[in-house]
Design a protein around this motif. Structure first.
Motif, mmCIF file in Angstrom:
data_model
loop_
_atom_site.group_PDB
_atom_site.id
_atom_site.type_symbol
_atom_site.label_atom_id
_atom_site.label_comp_id
_atom_site.label_asym_id
_atom_site.label_seq_id
_atom_site.Cartn_x
_atom_site.Cartn_y
_atom_site.Cartn_z
ATOM 1 N N ILE A 180 0.829 -1.207 0.000
ATOM 2 C CA ILE A 180 0.000 0.000 0.000
ATOM 3 C C ILE A 180 0.865 1.260 0.000
ATOM 4 O O ILE A 180 0.624 2.197 -0.766
ATOM 5 N N THR A 181 1.888 1.307 0.853
ATOM 6 C CA THR A 181 2.708 2.516 0.950
ATOM 7 C C THR A 181 3.498 2.767 -0.333
ATOM 8 O O THR A 181 3.705 3.914 -0.723
ATOM 9 N N ARG A 182 3.917 1.683 -0.998
ATOM 10 C CA ARG A 182 4.626 1.887 -2.267
ATOM 11 C C ARG A 182 3.652 2.338 -3.340
ATOM 12 O O ARG A 182 3.985 3.204 -4.167
ATOM 13 N N LEU A 183 2.453 1.771 -3.356
ATOM 14 C CA LEU A 183 1.450 2.156 -4.335
ATOM 15 C C LEU A 183 1.131 3.642 -4.226
ATOM 16 O O LEU A 183 0.947 4.331 -5.236
ATOM 17 N N LEU A 184 1.098 4.140 -2.985
ATOM 18 C CA LEU A 184 0.785 5.542 -2.741
ATOM 19 C C LEU A 184 2.027 6.432 -2.754
ATOM 20 O O LEU A 184 1.939 7.627 -2.485
ATOM 21 N N HIS A 185 3.167 5.849 -3.055
ATOM 22 C CA HIS A 185 4.433 6.588 -3.100
ATOM 23 C C HIS A 185 4.788 7.203 -1.746
ATOM 24 O O HIS A 185 5.426 8.259 -1.683
ATOM 25 N N ILE A 186 4.386 6.526 -0.672
ATOM 26 C CA ILE A 186 4.669 7.013 0.677
ATOM 27 C C ILE A 186 5.994 6.458 1.190
ATOM 28 O O ILE A 186 6.813 7.170 1.774
ATOM 29 N N ALA A 187 6.199 5.168 0.971
ATOM 30 C CA ALA A 187 7.401 4.516 1.485
ATOM 31 C C ALA A 187 7.718 3.288 0.649
ATOM 32 O O ALA A 187 6.854 2.758 -0.057
ATOM 33 N N ASP A 188 8.974 2.834 0.737
ATOM 34 C CA ASP A 188 9.416 1.669 -0.021
ATOM 35 C C ASP A 188 10.217 0.755 0.898
ATOM 36 O O ASP A 188 11.424 0.944 1.093
#
Length: 218
Positions: A114-122
């Protein structure tokens, strides 16, 4: 970490995002603050110059290699022989011998997606950062934190080489004590080349181990 370091008489240089510099106002005049992103190689080069130890909180912000960029800059520019202490969560593994519950793996997987999809975290970039750390020839330590909670210090947490050890079952550490381990690792040679998974020293699982019994509560 800043307060623990000052308490030990260390000279402190901190790198902090420009918008967060005011959070360090209580230390004004006692530490040197260099505003900037931690994956900015020139910022890190300036900050670590002459430092005997470097404490790095490796947060996987965004999807532009923030963690691996930060780690690589520290590895490249820290002076030879400096103690390098990095922080992460239990999901980072040094030797693949950690034993994770299905719920833990599910949470990490879903959160990471989810965080990668939203460009929040990787999270994958954080894993890459520690791969570089573990294969470096530096004097590193990777402090792997459990779930964090607020509150006064309970003392230096206990640790294990592998997640899945009963001593870690409680999965709680005071935030201030996570910082305490980071600073302690600067002078504890037993932690060099180790990735200690920590838990609060007064949690049920830690106390149960001290008493020599199997923990039954979280």
């Amino acid at each position: 970490m800043v307060q623990h370091a000052l308490d030990r008489g260390y000279e402190v240089v901190g790198v902090c995002r420009e918008k967060s510099v005011t959070k360090l106002d209580e230390f004004r005049g006692r530490i040197t603050v260099i505003p900037g992103a931690t994956n900015d190689r020139e910022i890190i080069k300036k900050a670590v110059a002459g430092c005997d130890g470097v404490l790095t909180v490796l947060i996987p912000w965004g999807v532009k290699n923030y963690s691996s960029g930060t780690a690589q800059a520290v590895l490249d520019y820290a002076q030879p022989g400096a103690r390098l202490v990095f922080s992460c969560g239990w999901h980072i593994t040094l030797d693949g011998q950690d034993k994770y519950s299905w719920s833990f793996k599910m949470i990490v997987g879903v959160f990471g997606w989810i965080t990668r999809l939203l460009h929040i975290a990787d999270i994958n970039d954080q894993v890459e950062a520690f791969r570089r750390i573990f294969t470096s020839d530096t004097r590193w330590t990777a402090v792997r934190g459990s779930g964090l909670e607020e509150g006064e210090s309970q003392g230096l947490p206990v640790w294990s080489r592998h997640v899945g050890d009963p001593v870690l079952k409680s999965d709680k550490t005071r935030r201030v004590d996570f910082a305490l381990v980071m600073v302690e690792a600067l002078v504890n040679d037993e932690l060099t080349g180790e990735a200690p998974a920590i838990v609060g020293c007064k949690t049920p699982s830690a106390l149960a181990q001290t008493a020599g019994i199997e923990p039954t509560t979280d």
